[in-house]
Write a protein that holds these residues in place. Structure first.
Motif, mmCIF file in Angstrom:
data_model
loop_
_atom_site.group_PDB
_atom_site.id
_atom_site.type_symbol
_atom_site.label_atom_id
_atom_site.label_comp_id
_atom_site.label_asym_id
_atom_site.label_seq_id
_atom_site.Cartn_x
_atom_site.Cartn_y
_atom_site.Cartn_z
ATOM 1 N N GLY A 45 0.809 -1.210 0.000
ATOM 2 C CA GLY A 45 0.000 0.000 0.000
ATOM 3 C C GLY A 45 0.841 1.257 0.000
ATOM 4 O O GLY A 45 0.510 2.252 -0.662
ATOM 5 N N GLN A 46 1.951 1.249 0.738
ATOM 6 C CA GLN A 46 2.845 2.402 0.762
ATOM 7 C C GLN A 46 3.497 2.623 -0.598
ATOM 8 O O GLN A 46 3.687 3.764 -1.031
ATOM 9 C CB GLN A 46 3.901 2.209 1.850
ATOM 10 N N ARG A 47 3.838 1.532 -1.275
ATOM 11 C CA ARG A 47 4.438 1.649 -2.605
ATOM 12 C C ARG A 47 3.457 2.268 -3.590
ATOM 13 O O ARG A 47 3.822 3.131 -4.391
ATOM 14 C CB ARG A 47 4.892 0.268 -3.090
ATOM 15 N N ILE A 48 2.186 1.857 -3.539
ATOM 16 C CA ILE A 48 1.171 2.442 -4.419
ATOM 17 C C ILE A 48 1.023 3.934 -4.131
ATOM 18 O O ILE A 48 0.966 4.765 -5.047
ATOM 19 C CB ILE A 48 -0.179 1.714 -4.240
ATOM 20 N N PHE A 49 0.975 4.280 -2.857
ATOM 21 C CA PHE A 49 0.846 5.685 -2.460
ATOM 22 C C PHE A 49 2.054 6.481 -2.951
ATOM 23 O O PHE A 49 1.919 7.587 -3.494
ATOM 24 C CB PHE A 49 0.717 5.754 -0.940
ATOM 25 N N TYR A 50 3.239 5.928 -2.770
ATOM 26 C CA TYR A 50 4.472 6.599 -3.191
ATOM 27 C C TYR A 50 4.478 6.840 -4.702
ATOM 28 O O TYR A 50 4.770 7.952 -5.171
ATOM 29 C CB TYR A 50 5.672 5.746 -2.790
ATOM 30 N N ASP A 51 4.142 5.816 -5.468
ATOM 31 C CA ASP A 51 4.140 5.956 -6.927
ATOM 32 C C ASP A 51 3.136 7.001 -7.389
ATOM 33 O O ASP A 51 3.430 7.819 -8.275
ATOM 34 C CB ASP A 51 3.822 4.609 -7.585
#
Length: 461
Positions: A337-343
């Motif tokens: 979820g953090q990776r999606i938010f970051y991207d």
């Protein structure tokens, strides 16, 4: 930091509060301390087996439930909630949002009583405050919590968030720790916990807070002096230190059927406390872009990010020119979820919203923020203490009319980022006061060890 190995107990309101401080927990375990982590089972959706499986059972860390609460419906339970309500009445002035919200948390009979102005005036008196606090002082900790704490025999107890509605078990463990003379620490998990939540019915030895502004808030709202406070930064934003390059834009856009050559605006939703549904707001933003005379604005794409605690109402949302990312569970606190938010943040030119902590994430990653202002949002924007921090420091753009919104977006597209300097100052002062690359969780671990080192408390049974 060298220190004798100790027993450290963390007590969280629920499992949802662990991600913010997971790094502190693991750092202390890696340094050889014996760490126990407790969650209030009644407020946690996961099973203990699921938690242990996800956390991986690292060395020196155990996960378990707190004792169940015995306070629900009791006299002290209701007196605590009235004290929380009283806090917001005393601070309200002309701003009634917090007080009215907390009155809604009271027992229906108490809500009816405090609908009367005379009752509200009486509860604000010093005598009423003294009496309500006396109830807390005369109420002993839960006996099973005392026994549990004796069995765990910690050298220090760290709790969070401590002052939310329907006080959960971290308060009882803190009360037991104070009774037994165990050093105690409050961990500050969010930018608004000091101002928008209740009072601290039991005050810990030390509170680890974000910044100088929260030093002032702790005194103004809770009469907790600077000597009891230590500034560590914003642990809830630490995870961005672990990210480097985002997913390449071509791949990211292909995954979500976006056009890599056209600009992207990210609309970040607020919690349902701030506003129920933001479908109308994002629809209006899309219309403002579509009706622009500027072709760049017409072709601008919108990523719509639901709030982690209010995503279900958007699961079937379909709007032309608006892409919901992620759709469904936003995987709060998990790496995916953090990776999606970051991207999504890194591939957006700016962030748009009403009042959400995602604005802090955006600014920390160098993204300009535009806040939509409307009269109906007054109570959940300008009347909210923490949001005013953004306004007073000039860190975000405030836009109300379609023309103001279009101009603010075009300024950013054309490189006129007029808030950049103030935004960077906000990051230095509010989010990372110990250093722009310094992890707040590492500072928290250091501070806990320092408290252990300097403390002369010990449990003697």
């Amino acid at each position: 930091m060298e220190n004798r190995k100790s027993k450290i107990l963390f007590v969280f309101r629920s499992y949802n509060h662990l991600p913010t401080f997971r790094k502190s927990v693991r750092l202390l375990a890696d340094r050889g301390h014996e760490v126990s982590v407790l969650f209030h089972g009644g407020l946690t959706d996961n099973t203990l087996e699921e938690i242990r499986q996800f956390e991986g059972n690292p060395d020196n860390i155990t996960y378990d439930w707190t004792m169940p609460s015995q306070r629900g419906g009791t006299f002290v339970f209701h007196s605590r909630e009235v004290l929380n309500y009283r806090k917001h009445l005393l601070k309200a002035g002309g701003l009634q949002f917090y007080a009215e919200r907390w009155r809604g948390y009271l027992h229906p009979k108490l809500q009816k009583i405090f609908a009367w102005r005379i009752a509200r005036e009486l509860v604000k008196t010093g005598l009423a405050g003294w009496f309500l606090k006396l109830i807390e002082r005369l109420t002993p900790p839960q006996s099973d919590v005392l026994s549990h704490l004796r069995n765990l025999n910690p050298d220090i107890v760290a709790v969070t968030p401590l002052n939310q509605r329907y006080s959960s078990m971290e308060l009882e463990y803190l009360k037991a720790a104070v009774t037994l003379g165990v050093p105690s620490v409050l961990l500050m998990g969010s930018w608004d916990h000091i101002t928008s939540k209740g009072i601290y019915h039991i005050v810990p030895d030390v509170s680890l807070i974000w910044n100088e502004e929260q030093v002032q808030e702790m005194w103004e709202h809770h009469r907790i002096p600077r000597d009891n406070l230590r500034i560590v930064g914003a642990p809830t934003l630490d995870h961005w230190l672990d990210f480097d390059d985002p997913t390449p834009r071509e791949i990211f856009c292909k995954n979500y059927r976006l056009r890599p050559d056209d600009s992207i605006i990210m609309y970040c939703c607020s919690s349902n406390v701030i506003i129920g549904s933001e479908t109308a707001s994002v629809t209006e933003l899309r219309k403002i872009l579509d009706e622009s005379a500027d072709e760049r604005l017409k072709r601008t794409q919108i990523i719509f990010r639901p709030h982690p605690k209010n995503f279900k109402i958007y699961e079937k949302l379909q709007l032309p020119g608006v892409t919901v990312i992620p759709r469904g569970d936003v995987l709060y606190g998990k790496l995916e979820g953090q990776r999606i938010f970051y991207d999504t943040l890194m591939h957006s030119s700016l962030v748009f919203g009403i009042n959400t902590s995602a604005m802090l994430d955006a600014m920390l990653l160098g993204k300009p923020v535009i806040a939509l202002y409307k009269d109906q949002y007054t109570a959940t924007q300008v009347e909210m203490y923490h949001f005013n921090s953004l306004l007073h420091m000039g860190a975000i753009e405030f836009a109300k009319t379609p023309d103001e919104i279009r101009k603010a977006i075009l300024d950013i597209f054309e490189g006129r980022d007029v808030r950049k300097e103030k935004r960077e100052r906000f990051i230095r002062d509010f989010i990372r006061p110990r250093g722009i690359k310094i992890s707040a969780n590492e500072v928290i671990a250091d501070e806990i060890e320092d408290i252990l080192k300097s403390s002369k408390h010990s449990l003697l049974f």
